[in-house]
Write an enzyme that holds these catalytic residues in place. Structure first.
Site, PDB file in Angstrom:
ATOM      1  N   HIS A 202       0.838  -1.197   0.000  1.00 23.68           N
ATOM      2  CA  HIS A 202       0.000   0.000   0.000  1.00 23.68           C
ATOM      3  C   HIS A 202       0.879   1.255   0.000  1.00 23.68           C
ATOM      4  O   HIS A 202       1.954   1.271   0.590  1.00 23.68           O
ATOM      5  CB  HIS A 202      -0.936  -0.006   1.199  1.00 23.68           C
ATOM      6  CG  HIS A 202      -1.912  -1.131   1.167  1.00 23.68           C
ATOM      7  ND1 HIS A 202      -2.493  -1.662   2.293  1.00 23.68           N
ATOM      8  CD2 HIS A 202      -2.403  -1.850   0.127  1.00 23.68           C
ATOM      9  CE1 HIS A 202      -3.309  -2.640   1.961  1.00 23.68           C
ATOM     10  NE2 HIS A 202      -3.256  -2.783   0.646  1.00 23.68           N
ATOM     11  N   HIS A 233      -3.206   3.727  -2.857  1.00 23.94           N
ATOM     12  CA  HIS A 233      -3.525   2.294  -2.923  1.00 23.94           C
ATOM     13  C   HIS A 233      -3.674   1.771  -1.499  1.00 23.94           C
ATOM     14  O   HIS A 233      -2.693   1.705  -0.751  1.00 23.94           O
ATOM     15  CB  HIS A 233      -2.407   1.544  -3.650  1.00 23.94           C
ATOM     16  CG  HIS A 233      -2.598   0.052  -3.672  1.00 23.94           C
ATOM     17  ND1 HIS A 233      -1.544  -0.837  -3.744  1.00 23.94           N
ATOM     18  CD2 HIS A 233      -3.706  -0.719  -3.632  1.00 23.94           C
ATOM     19  CE1 HIS A 233      -1.990  -2.063  -3.753  1.00 23.94           C
ATOM     20  NE2 HIS A 233      -3.311  -2.027  -3.680  1.00 23.94           N
ATOM     21  N   HIS A 395      -4.901  -5.669 -12.074  1.00 26.61           N
ATOM     22  CA  HIS A 395      -4.902  -4.603 -11.064  1.00 26.61           C
ATOM     23  C   HIS A 395      -3.514  -4.083 -10.738  1.00 26.61           C
ATOM     24  O   HIS A 395      -3.389  -3.145  -9.944  1.00 26.61           O
ATOM     25  CB  HIS A 395      -5.560  -5.116  -9.779  1.00 26.61           C
ATOM     26  CG  HIS A 395      -4.639  -5.860  -8.846  1.00 26.61           C
ATOM     27  ND1 HIS A 395      -3.906  -6.952  -9.234  1.00 26.61           N
ATOM     28  CD2 HIS A 395      -4.340  -5.650  -7.536  1.00 26.61           C
ATOM     29  CE1 HIS A 395      -3.206  -7.387  -8.192  1.00 26.61           C
ATOM     30  NE2 HIS A 395      -3.444  -6.622  -7.161  1.00 26.61           N
TER      31      HIS A 395
END
Length: 472
Positions: A202, A233, A395
């Site tokens: 992240h 993210h 993704h």
């Protein structure tokens, strides 16, 4: 496992008992998983055994090993034909996703303020394994409001603007959320984390639009060459993880009563219309709304810093999830059918003209956001008409090394020094965390995106390059 190459970017795993449909892998030969080290193709075949599955069990170009489903897996089940929902087809970080913001700031203006900007973002973005959040919720009732309303509730409370909702998947919140299906343990884990990155892969990254491939579509998205952008993210943190854990445990003992057998216990599932299926979907929607609110609050934190340091505004380009199951209508063999579409490490990619798009995006399609690994480019694409795999695409880059392997291969201090020598400012939560996210731990994102476009899953719009990264 035998793979039949159907085209340069598509391979087939032929159906064999107990598979109900074939497997389809969108990849170039170079991107196919190493079957000796990564059993994700076996997982593709396992997913093909789920009751009610239609079409195929799909794998995206970034496919790699996951829990039950491979990461980069897509599968749809027919609700009216005993179709199931499987928490393993969503993952632990429910509604983990990507949000892209565009600044009214040029790349040429950044060098003089970059360090001040990064020094401002560093403390403004809570991250790491523990608690810490931008928004301190008062009590369980306020958390329930987040679980029901997601970004909508956050904006109502002053944490954003109305445009943030029109440019967010589902208008900022998934309907049919049921906070009553979220356990007390999940609530405890989520109470103090709204507006935080977490850890792992992240990030909040300051970027610039380095190349535009489709100027009219980029302009519709709000992007132009040389523009500074911010990509976020993150997902549903500990709350989403606990929701997945709780409902896998609840479903597993009920499968025999539904006449369900699966080759891997991590594929625990229940019919969509069963009490267990409805309970999970309600809890999953609540966790998804938590994730939307989480990214909304991180947006607010970034906006404050950009305004204070640069006098700049940040407008939302789009917010899209890549760990979700959604009830959607798609044509199967020429007949519209109500499907439960699982996307795990896969993002929705709606084509131009789709009814679920906001009016200003309907002519060009949905923004698709594919982040790279730390220090590499990220991409903006758009959905295309007639795409396979239920309007889904990849993704991200996709892991090739575990976090442990990456952590042993490089020191975080050395990685930061290398990135800063390339003009990328780094603010990490820990040296170990930086090392585990080394770029070499991932596939080449440019090759992944090329494959996604070549397979007809989506179309390139713009390339973004990193200027500074805040890592979880």
């Amino acid at each position: 496992m035998d793979l039949v190459q159907e085209s340069p970017y598509r391979f087939r795993i032929d159906r064999r008992a107990p598979m109900r449909v074939p497997g389809v892998v969108f990849a170039s030969r170079a991107l196919l998983p190493d079957v000796g080290a990564d059993r994700s193709l076996e997982q593709v075949a396992n997913v093909a055994t789920l009751p009610g599955i239609v079409g195929a069990s799909y794998a995206m170009p970034d496919v790699h090993w996951g829990y039950g489903f491979p990461i980069g897996g897509v599968a749809a089940t027919d609700v009216a034909d005993g179709g199931v929902v499987s928490p393993g087809g969503v993952g632990f970080d429910i509604s983990c996703g990507v949000r892209l913001l565009a600044a009214d700031l040029d790349r040429a203006d950044l060098p003089r303020i970059r360090e001040a900007l990064m020094d401002g973002l560093d403390p403004a973005v809570p991250r790491g394994m523990g608690r810490g959040a931008v928004w301190r919720l008062a009590d369980r009732a306020e958390l329930d409001a987040v679980l029901r309303g997601g970004s909508r509730y956050a904006v109502e409370r002053g944490h954003g603007v109305s445009r943030d909702l029109t440019r967010c998947e589902d208008g900022g919140a998934v309907d049919d959320a049921d906070p009553a299906q979220v356990s007390d343990r999940a609530v405890q884990r989520g109470q103090g984390q709204v507006g935080s990155l977490g850890s792992g892969n992240h990030f909040l990254e300051v970027q610039a639009v380095d190349e535009v491939y489709d100027e009219p579509t980029a302009a519709a998205f709000g992007l132009r060459p040389g523009q500074v952008t911010v990509m976020i993210h993150c997902g549903s943190r500990g709350l989403g993880h606990q929701v997945c854990t709780d409902h896998v445990r609840a479903m597993e003992p009920t499968m025999p009563g539904h006449g369900i057998e699966v080759p891997d216990r991590q594929l625990a599932c229940a019919p969509v219309d069963s009490p267990q299926g409805r309970a999970y979907l309600g809890a999953m929607a609540a966790a998804a709304n938590y994730a939307r609110a989480n990214r909304q609050l991180l947006t607010e934190a970034a906006r404050r810093v950009f305004h204070r340091v640069a006098g700049a505004r940040l407008d939302l380009v789009y917010d899209i999830s890549h760990n979700l199951a959604k009830i959607e209508t798609h044509e199967v063999d020429g007949v519209p059918r109500r499907l439960c579409v699982h996307r795990k490490g896969a993002t929705r990619a709606l084509p131009p003209g789709h009814d679920d798009l906001p009016d200003d995006l309907r002519p060009v399609g949905q923004p698709v956001l594919i982040p790279g690994s730390m220090g590499t480019a990220s991409y903006v694409l758009t959905g295309v008409a007639g795409a396979p795999a239920f309007a889904s695409t990849c993704h991200g880059a996709g892991r090739t090394r575990s976090r442990g392997q990456a952590g042993r291969a490089v020191r975080g201090q050395d990685l930061r020094r290398d990135l800063e020598a390339r003009g990328i400012a780094v603010r990490g939560a820990s040296w170990r965390g930086l090392a585990e996210e080394m770029p070499a731990a991932y596939k080449d994102v440019s090759a992944v995106v090329e494959t996604a476009q070549g397979a007809g899953l989506c179309r390139l719009v713009a390339r973004l390059v990193p200027l500074g990264v805040v890592k979880g």
